[in-house]
Design an enzyme around this catalytic site. Structure first.
Site, PDB file in Angstrom:
ATOM      1  CB  ALA A  59      37.133  32.287  49.631  1.00  0.00           C
ATOM      2  CB  THR A  60      31.954  34.183  50.260  1.00  0.00           C
ATOM      3  OG1 THR A  60      32.638  35.349  49.807  1.00  0.00           O
ATOM      4  CG2 THR A  60      30.756  34.613  51.104  1.00  0.00           C
ATOM      5  CD  GLN A 119      43.192  37.882  46.913  1.00  0.00           C
ATOM      6  OE1 GLN A 119      44.042  37.840  46.025  1.00  0.00           O
ATOM      7  NE2 GLN A 119      41.942  38.255  46.672  1.00  0.00           N
ATOM      8  CB  SER A 178      38.353  31.230  46.137  1.00  0.00           C
ATOM      9  OG  SER A 178      37.442  31.466  45.093  1.00  0.00           O
ATOM     10  CG  HIS A 202      37.197  33.426  41.451  1.00  0.00           C
ATOM     11  ND1 HIS A 202      37.376  34.785  41.255  1.00  0.00           N
ATOM     12  CD2 HIS A 202      36.618  33.303  42.663  1.00  0.00           C
ATOM     13  CE1 HIS A 202      36.920  35.435  42.310  1.00  0.00           C
ATOM     14  NE2 HIS A 202      36.458  34.566  43.173  1.00  0.00           N
ATOM     15  CB  THR A 248      24.391  17.607  43.167  1.00  0.00           C
ATOM     16  OG1 THR A 248      23.202  16.893  43.494  1.00  0.00           O
ATOM     17  CG2 THR A 248      25.122  16.877  42.059  1.00  0.00           C
ATOM     18  CB  CYS A 273      33.140  42.007  48.034  1.00  0.00           C
ATOM     19  SG  CYS A 273      33.773  40.396  47.544  1.00  0.00           S
TER      20      CYS A 273
END
Length: 410
Positions: A65-66, A175, A195, A197, A235, A322
């Site tokens: 997401a970053t 989220q 994201s 994870h 890739t 973070c």
């Protein structure tokens, strides 16, 4: 759960073959290994698209997401700045990568950014947002569910405002996707970041939705071999992308069960802690929130000491992962009006698919025990100071920290 989630065993099973036997480069079109990897990625696309878009051309895989947020904000800014657009609207409680991207545009490119305040629950005022949009506004960026306090913004209403004002709407949905129903068309988002994870998939992979009609144009942030239709060269990492697709599929199957499970454990945790420690405060909206996020402030307790005392038994934080290395109070809590002292006492707990009742009960017991211990210490030091000021003799005995019947006194 906010900082991350464990990889679901079903996701791991789907990924493992692509680390060894099926290791082909998905961009190699001259042999079966490449064809196999390409087919696996296309299958993953179909599952991720089911969350965000029905069009293959609107989804771009990223490292998370970053990167997606950087790609959306900087990509739009760099493509449209020549058309007279030079302004962005966002909120003070966005993820650090959104705020840092906006700041970069201010410093390096001369852009103007409006950082909207939020109310005590973390919700943006829709009228203030609409009033902040100018003729030269290119983008409005507001996250769906806040990663620190769990507040859920009214993104559908924001989407309608942006459509009326003819500006692009970007939402960081890291989220929310996989936890709550998210229809990108219904939201009205031109761009959406997610994201893997955060939804029981692997780390290091995410995606950016970029609307095709009406079309949103971005200037690529990464140049190279032209992969991802020239938008994001490099890739593609087959195993994580396969895991991303599997995680998306599992989330679709488990969403109702996950929601019931998380709501049940949230109520159990909140009720037990508030019963034992009535001085605590829930940060964020009590109603417009994701219950898997429990952010609490503990009055009369040194937050950093409480955090460290729990570190060996409980994975808990005082803010986002973070910024967990910073000793400064959470900027999100300060933005919703939490005092600096109280912000230092705040802890964030995460509840997810694999959290058990026993884990919740053990965590509550640990938190109550340690909070009582530290609160007693604070009360004792206040008593010492009061006696010193009056000239009376200070007590020689330490307070009964080990007494489980002791409760915070202030």
């Amino acid at each position: 759960m906010q900082a991350t989630t464990p990889v679901d065993p079903r996701v791991l099973d789907a990924m493992l073959p692509y680390y060894h036997g099926r290791f082909g480069n998905p961009h190699s079109r001259s042999h079966s290994y490449g064809w196999d990897a390409e087919e696996a990625i296309e299958k993953s696309f179909s599952f991720v698209c089911s969350w965000m878009s029905k069009l293959f051309e609107e989804i771009f895989f990223t490292s998370g997401a970053t990167e997606s947020n950087n790609m959306a904000i900087k990509g739009v800014a760099e493509f449209y700045e020549g058309s007279g657009k030079k302004h962005i609207v966002t909120t003070q409680t966005e993820h650090k990568c959104v705020l840092a991207s906006c700041r970069r545009l201010e410093v390096d490119k001369g852009w103007s950014v409006t950082y909207l305040p939020v109310d005590k629950y973390g919700l943006v005022n829709l009228q203030e947002l609409e009033d902040a949009i100018r003729d030269d506004t290119a983008l409005v960026s507001v996250m769906h569910i806040n990663n620190e306090i769990g507040t859920m913004q009214p993104v559908e209403e924001i989407g309608r405002i942006c459509a009326k004002k003819q500006v692009f709407f970007h939402t960081d949905a890291a989220q929310s996707v996989g936890k709550v129903p998210v229809d990108v068309k219904h939201v009205g988002a031109a761009l959406m970041s997610i994201s893997a994870h955060k939804m029981y998939g692997p780390k290091g992979v995410g995606a950016l939705y970029v609307r095709r009609k009406p079309r949103v144009r971005l200037r690529p942030v990464i140049d190279g071999g032209g992969q991802e239709r020239g938008m994001r060269s490099g890739t593609l990492a087959t195993p994580p992308i396969v895991g991303f697709g599997a995680a998306a599929e599992v989330c679709m199957q488990e969403m109702d069960n996950d929601t019931r499970h998380v709501q049940k454990l949230y109520k159990r945790m909140h009720d037990k802690i508030t019963e034992e420690l009535p001085q605590i405060t829930l940060n964020g909206s009590p109603s417009q929130r994701w219950p898997g996020n429990v952010n609490l402030s503990f009055a009369c307790v040194e937050g950093e000491s409480l955090l460290m005392s729990l570190a060996k038994t409980t994975a808990v934080s005082s803010g986002s992962a973070c910024t967990s290395a910073s000793l400064e109070p959470s900027y999100v809590l300060r933005a919703i009006g939490v005092s600096e002292d109280l912000a230092h006492t705040s802890l964030r707990f995460g509840i997810g698919r694999f959290t058990t009742e026993a884990e919740v009960d053990n965590t509550v017991n640990d938190v109550v025990r340690e909070a009582v211990w530290f609160s007693a210490g604070v009360t004792y030091r206040m008593l010492q100071c009061a006696l010193l000021l009056t000239g009376e003799k200070t007590p020689r005995d330490e307070p009964p920290f080990g007494n489980s019947s002791l409760r915070p006194l202030c």
